[in-house]
Design an enzyme around this catalytic site. Sequence first.
Site, short mmCIF file in Angstrom:
data_model
loop_
_atom_site.label_atom_id
_atom_site.label_comp_id
_atom_site.label_asym_id
_atom_site.label_seq_id
_atom_site.Cartn_x
_atom_site.Cartn_y
_atom_site.Cartn_z
N HIS A 158 0.83 -1.20 0.00
CA HIS A 158 0.00 0.00 0.00
C HIS A 158 0.87 1.25 0.00
CE1 HIS A 158 -3.33 2.68 1.43
NE2 HIS A 158 -2.32 3.30 2.03
N GLU A 159 1.92 1.27 0.80
CA GLU A 159 2.80 2.44 0.88
C GLU A 159 3.55 2.67 -0.42
OE1 GLU A 159 2.48 4.53 3.11
OE2 GLU A 159 1.29 3.35 4.50
N HIS A 162 1.49 4.38 -3.08
CA HIS A 162 1.42 5.85 -3.05
C HIS A 162 2.49 6.46 -3.94
CE1 HIS A 162 -1.74 6.60 -0.21
NE2 HIS A 162 -1.16 5.91 0.76
N GLU A 248 -6.24 7.44 -0.85
CA GLU A 248 -6.24 6.22 -0.04
C GLU A 248 -6.95 5.07 -0.75
OE1 GLU A 248 -4.53 5.57 2.56
OE2 GLU A 248 -3.77 7.60 2.71
#
Length: 375
Positions: A158-159, A162, A248
């Site tokens: 997920h990071e 970004h 998000e």
Amino acid sequence: MSGRSRWSLRLRLVGTLTILVLVATGVLAVVAWALFAVASALGLTGSSAEAGTPLPLAGGTVVLAACLLLLVHGRYGYRRTLESVDARPVEDGDPHGLRERVRRFALAAGVEEPSVAVADTDEPTTFTVSNGTDATVVVTTGALETLSADELEAVLAHEVAHLANRDATVATVAATIGSISEGLFARERRLGEWIRFLLTIGSVTIVLALVAIPIVVLSAFYLLVSVLARTVLAINAISVGFHARAREYAADRAGAELVGDPAALASALQTLDGAGPPNEDARRRSHASATLGIVPYALGERTDADLLEESSLSRWIPDADSELDRAEFVAVLSRLFGRIGRALEWRPATHPPVEKRIERLRNMSRERVRTVETG
């Protein structure tokens, strides 16, 4: 992430940058006006100032200064955010394999490998901070202790997502630009303390004539700083809200695709949401670490210099639960003042509801299963 979603996110990021430039321009314009007004009142401006500066030139100078301010702030905010949570780079000795996992996801996403750091705090969260050239994925010890291996894998994906979505730099600037209002709130508190001090010594009649003018001047500056601080906070809330949910959701989807298991990321979000502080103060959620985090947990302790400190203006508002409630008409005023006090301490929501994120990921997992079964 689909092409339509990607362009939607990028348009939101451009809109966010536009709002931030307008905020910085407005702050600089107000500061310049205030300084010029004070200089004029003191007779410090020369006769050349009477002719005035051409409006286009003055406006262009302020906008250019605002852009430079954001550029410098982005570089400084990157370091400041890492320092504020005491994030230590992971170098030798990586028992959780954080660097290897992040390297693998960065290679799969086609982005430059970010640094990895660990923040020694119980709050279970992760976040990515970037200044446009360098990026760091921060993982807390609380997250390492709370998440399973599969959940940690999904959170790291997920990071990295970004970075792949190119939203980390804009989000970092948007999150740390709150330091402008943070500084204004700190000055508001100092001015409030000085006003209370002068009012205290002014209670002696013979001294009142000496402090009357300082009280009026400080009160004027107090109101100016208070209004400016809340204006910056409100507009920054708009800038954060303009892209926060989309970024998000996009990182959830892209991260789930990177790790190949949407259910693992859904499980990680559920774990992190349930393991965090039960009564997290809304004011703390405007901290950069909370705004950038996979879940909105602020790291570090509250200090007097933080925006998280209770506003000094709210101290002048009676509590709604005070003894004034005994009379009905006073109770109405008390409730009104209580609402005003709570409004003064309002902070924006920086994340979509965890329940909705989990539901989206579970739907994504079910779609993958149906695709496999029908394929």
